[in-house]
Design a protein around this motif. Structure first.
Motif, PDB file in Angstrom:
ATOM      1  N   GLU A   1     -21.466   6.424 131.095  1.00  0.00           N
ATOM      2  CA  GLU A   1     -22.329   5.397 131.667  1.00  0.00           C
ATOM      3  C   GLU A   1     -22.812   4.382 130.626  1.00  0.00           C
ATOM      4  OE1 GLU A   1     -24.981   6.633 134.573  1.00  0.00           O
ATOM      5  OE2 GLU A   1     -25.779   4.616 134.810  1.00  0.00           O
ATOM      6  N   SER A   2     -23.132   4.898 129.432  1.00  0.00           N
ATOM      7  CA  SER A   2     -23.660   4.015 128.398  1.00  0.00           C
ATOM      8  C   SER A   2     -22.587   3.044 127.903  1.00  0.00           C
ATOM      9  CB  SER A   2     -24.214   4.857 127.248  1.00  0.00           C
ATOM     10  OG  SER A   2     -24.814   4.049 126.285  1.00  0.00           O
ATOM     11  N   CYS A   3     -21.374   3.552 127.666  1.00  0.00           N
ATOM     12  CA  CYS A   3     -20.260   2.674 127.278  1.00  0.00           C
ATOM     13  C   CYS A   3     -19.964   1.671 128.386  1.00  0.00           C
ATOM     14  CB  CYS A   3     -18.996   3.501 127.000  1.00  0.00           C
ATOM     15  SG  CYS A   3     -18.976   4.298 125.382  1.00  0.00           S
ATOM     16  N   PHE A   4     -19.977   2.160 129.626  1.00  0.00           N
ATOM     17  CA  PHE A   4     -19.693   1.314 130.788  1.00  0.00           C
ATOM     18  C   PHE A   4     -20.634   0.110 130.842  1.00  0.00           C
ATOM     19  CE2 PHE A   4     -20.662   0.260 135.216  1.00  0.00           C
ATOM     20  CZ  PHE A   4     -19.413  -0.011 135.733  1.00  0.00           C
ATOM     21  N   LEU A   5     -21.947   0.386 130.704  1.00  0.00           N
ATOM     22  CA  LEU A   5     -22.941  -0.691 130.768  1.00  0.00           C
ATOM     23  C   LEU A   5     -22.799  -1.644 129.584  1.00  0.00           C
ATOM     24  CD1 LEU A   5     -26.065   1.427 131.868  1.00  0.00           C
ATOM     25  CD2 LEU A   5     -24.899  -0.292 133.265  1.00  0.00           C
ATOM     26  N   ARG A   6     -22.527  -1.090 128.415  1.00  0.00           N
ATOM     27  CA  ARG A   6     -22.374  -1.918 127.212  1.00  0.00           C
ATOM     28  C   ARG A   6     -21.162  -2.832 127.326  1.00  0.00           C
ATOM     29  NH1 ARG A   6     -23.148  -0.704 121.031  1.00  0.00           N
ATOM     30  NH2 ARG A   6     -21.704  -2.216 120.130  1.00  0.00           N
ATOM     31  N   LEU A   7     -20.015  -2.241 127.702  1.00  0.00           N
ATOM     32  CA  LEU A   7     -18.782  -3.021 127.785  1.00  0.00           C
ATOM     33  C   LEU A   7     -18.897  -4.121 128.843  1.00  0.00           C
ATOM     34  CD1 LEU A   7     -16.118  -0.191 127.350  1.00  0.00           C
ATOM     35  CD2 LEU A   7     -16.409  -2.227 125.887  1.00  0.00           C
ATOM     36  N   ARG A   8     -19.539  -3.791 129.963  1.00  0.00           N
ATOM     37  CA  ARG A   8     -19.724  -4.793 131.007  1.00  0.00           C
ATOM     38  C   ARG A   8     -20.606  -5.929 130.506  1.00  0.00           C
ATOM     39  NH1 ARG A   8     -23.268  -3.384 136.088  1.00  0.00           N
ATOM     40  NH2 ARG A   8     -24.735  -3.768 134.415  1.00  0.00           N
ATOM     41  N   GLY A   9     -21.634  -5.570 129.682  1.00  0.00           N
ATOM     42  CA  GLY A   9     -22.528  -6.577 129.110  1.00  0.00           C
ATOM     43  C   GLY A   9     -21.780  -7.539 128.197  1.00  0.00           C
ATOM     44  N   PHE A  10     -20.977  -7.002 127.294  1.00  0.00           N
ATOM     45  CA  PHE A  10     -20.205  -7.870 126.385  1.00  0.00           C
ATOM     46  C   PHE A  10     -19.235  -8.749 127.178  1.00  0.00           C
ATOM     47  CE2 PHE A  10     -21.708  -5.247 122.868  1.00  0.00           C
ATOM     48  CZ  PHE A  10     -21.782  -6.165 121.828  1.00  0.00           C
ATOM     49  N   LYS A  11     -18.589  -8.142 128.171  1.00  0.00           N
ATOM     50  CA  LYS A  11     -17.614  -8.883 128.984  1.00  0.00           C
ATOM     51  C   LYS A  11     -18.298 -10.051 129.686  1.00  0.00           C
ATOM     52  CE  LYS A  11     -14.337  -8.306 132.745  1.00  0.00           C
ATOM     53  NZ  LYS A  11     -14.211  -7.597 134.019  1.00  0.00           N
ATOM     54  N   ASN A  12     -19.428  -9.772 130.335  1.00  0.00           N
ATOM     55  CA  ASN A  12     -20.140 -10.817 131.074  1.00  0.00           C
ATOM     56  C   ASN A  12     -20.720 -11.886 130.151  1.00  0.00           C
ATOM     57  OD1 ASN A  12     -19.523  -9.499 133.425  1.00  0.00           O
ATOM     58  ND2 ASN A  12     -21.540  -8.587 133.716  1.00  0.00           N
ATOM     59  N   ALA A  13     -20.981 -11.500 128.903  1.00  0.00           N
ATOM     60  CA  ALA A  13     -21.506 -12.482 127.934  1.00  0.00           C
ATOM     61  C   ALA A  13     -20.371 -13.293 127.311  1.00  0.00           C
ATOM     62  CB  ALA A  13     -22.299 -11.768 126.844  1.00  0.00           C
ATOM     63  N   GLY A  14     -19.145 -12.846 127.530  1.00  0.00           N
ATOM     64  CA  GLY A  14     -17.997 -13.546 126.944  1.00  0.00           C
ATOM     65  C   GLY A  14     -17.911 -13.356 125.444  1.00  0.00           C
ATOM     66  N   ILE A  15     -18.396 -12.222 124.961  1.00  0.00           N
ATOM     67  CA  ILE A  15     -18.404 -11.933 123.520  1.00  0.00           C
ATOM     68  C   ILE A  15     -17.660 -10.624 123.297  1.00  0.00           C
ATOM     69  CG2 ILE A  15     -19.914 -11.321 121.558  1.00  0.00           C
ATOM     70  CD1 ILE A  15     -22.050 -13.183 122.817  1.00  0.00           C
ATOM     71  N   LYS A  16     -16.932 -10.529 122.197  1.00  0.00           N
ATOM     72  CA  LYS A  16     -16.156  -9.317 121.929  1.00  0.00           C
ATOM     73  C   LYS A  16     -17.057  -8.236 121.308  1.00  0.00           C
ATOM     74  CE  LYS A  16     -12.041  -7.603 119.466  1.00  0.00           C
ATOM     75  NZ  LYS A  16     -12.617  -6.291 119.538  1.00  0.00           N
ATOM     76  N   ASP A  17     -17.004  -7.049 121.855  1.00  0.00           N
ATOM     77  CA  ASP A  17     -17.776  -5.926 121.290  1.00  0.00           C
ATOM     78  C   ASP A  17     -17.156  -5.568 119.934  1.00  0.00           C
ATOM     79  OD1 ASP A  17     -19.108  -3.586 120.688  1.00  0.00           O
ATOM     80  OD2 ASP A  17     -18.921  -2.733 122.695  1.00  0.00           O
ATOM     81  N   PRO A  18     -17.970  -5.604 118.858  1.00  0.00           N
ATOM     82  CA  PRO A  18     -17.403  -5.382 117.512  1.00  0.00           C
ATOM     83  C   PRO A  18     -17.093  -3.921 117.172  1.00  0.00           C
ATOM     84  CG  PRO A  18     -19.761  -5.771 117.350  1.00  0.00           C
ATOM     85  CD  PRO A  18     -19.400  -5.957 118.787  1.00  0.00           C
ATOM     86  N   ILE A  19     -17.507  -2.966 118.012  1.00  0.00           N
ATOM     87  CA  ILE A  19     -17.206  -1.560 117.657  1.00  0.00           C
ATOM     88  C   ILE A  19     -15.870  -1.133 118.269  1.00  0.00           C
ATOM     89  CG2 ILE A  19     -19.676  -1.004 117.492  1.00  0.00           C
ATOM     90  CD1 ILE A  19     -19.187   0.773 120.077  1.00  0.00           C
ATOM     91  N   GLU A  20     -15.364   0.003 117.760  1.00  0.00           N
ATOM     92  CA  GLU A  20     -14.045   0.483 118.194  1.00  0.00           C
ATOM     93  C   GLU A  20     -14.155   1.453 119.376  1.00  0.00           C
ATOM     94  OE1 GLU A  20     -10.588   1.135 115.344  1.00  0.00           O
ATOM     95  OE2 GLU A  20     -12.337   1.711 114.145  1.00  0.00           O
TER      96      GLU A  20
END
Lengths: 223, 223
Positions: free
Chosen positions: B202-221
């Protein structure tokens, strides 16, 4: 039978509070913390003795050494002296034994446990008037905590703090405990000794005055 | 400079909250707990990395293993499975990752520390709407806690909780963090992996969706 968590330090007040919860028909679940206080081992023994006396099955004992790490109190910091009890209290001045927000910490842990074991009550043996003047022992403090509880849990779970002796004097607590057959002989109140109670620290001072005013002999030994 | 305690789990939300406190001119004091959660070591590393990034001097790291002892959550009990994140949330149903009254415990410890180091603010990176629906992350919960604080301390000490990102979406948090130069590359959000983030809890899901919606690449692997 409905469960109630009781904060049991091992002292007289929490012992009488446990007796009140039992009298009200709750199945008692006992909670105790070690927080690096001077008489930690003796208080734990008193906790176990009182729990055995009431045949308590649910027991939670936790170490919160962080209060010692945080410091700021003579109960957790060996470099600060535990002062003697005096009468009357200096108005506004807090004794060195004050541990900031200690009851907030204890109640929070109990609240986590309460939701898991489905206990709807937390009994706290706080005493307001006839006490050391700690700000986290007032009726107002517990009222605000109950309001917080109203916004803190998943739907369907309700939790309330009960403080049955908060308005009693120490003498009234001694009388009530005697009436309810609370095992006062198993309790420990002294802040600084573990073999025989010192008789002079603030906690001993308040306890001894309570027994004296109640006209009852304190069953524990003093130096 | 006035001190503020910041609850820093090591995740994205608390990192951006720290950035807000620094931006507001507070000297940050960082607070972290190990509570037996699955990714305890990785979260502690993230905490230290973020603290180093901001040059934080006052750091308090405490072990509260009792939350594991109390159980009732997939984060602290290995026998309960961490479920995958889903959209939309099931209304009313709490995820298994819920730890009863966890924020009550964390804030209480921070409050004890606050009075000792004379910090007048506690910053919490709670997110209400765009979150897992934990009851101890709502604006109402923190409002009630602030009211409790009004009745909890010795005279002259005032303490208030600040929740600067509580009404933001995850995408807005990503944008705000980027704008404030928060070190998002040092944060850790995954509930169950410590090497590379799982990408499905759930935590990864919310984070990844946040970066996606912000149009910014998540810097972690991710795995």
């Amino acid at each position: 039978m409905k469960k109630a968590i009781i904060l049991v330090s091992g002292g007289m007040d929490s012992c009488v509070t446990a007796a009140c919860a039992v009298k009200q028909g709750y199945e008692p679940a006992f909670f105790h913390v070690n927080y690096g206080q001077l008489t930690q081992n003796r208080e734990l023994k008193a906790f176990c003795d009182i729990a055995d006396y009431y045949g308590v099955k649910d027991r939670l004992i936790v170490d919160i050494e962080y209060l010692k790490k945080i410091g700021g109190s003579s109960l957790t910091d060996r470099s600060i002296k535990v002062e003697e009890g005096t009468e009357p209290k200096k108005s506004g001045a807090l004794p060195s034994t004050y541990v900031p927000f200690r009851n907030g910490n204890l109640i929070s842990i109990a609240a986590s446990w309460a939701e898991v074991i489905n206990a709807g009550r937390i009994f706290v043996g706080a005493v307001d008037e006839d006490s050391s003047g700690y700000p986290d022992c007032t009726a107002e403090f517990f009222k605000k905590f109950n309001e917080l509880f109203g916004a803190a849990f998943s739907s369907g779970f309700e939790l309330k703090i009960e403080t049955p002796i908060i308005n009693l004097s120490k003498a009234e607590i001694v009388r009530l405990g005697t009436e309810l057959n609370a095992p006062l002989h198993l309790t420990w109140s002294c802040y600084q000794s573990e073999d025989k109670a010192c008789g002079v620290c603030e906690s001993c001072f308040l306890r001894l005055r309570g027994f004296k005013n109640a006209g009852i002999k304190d069953p524990i030994e003093y130096k």
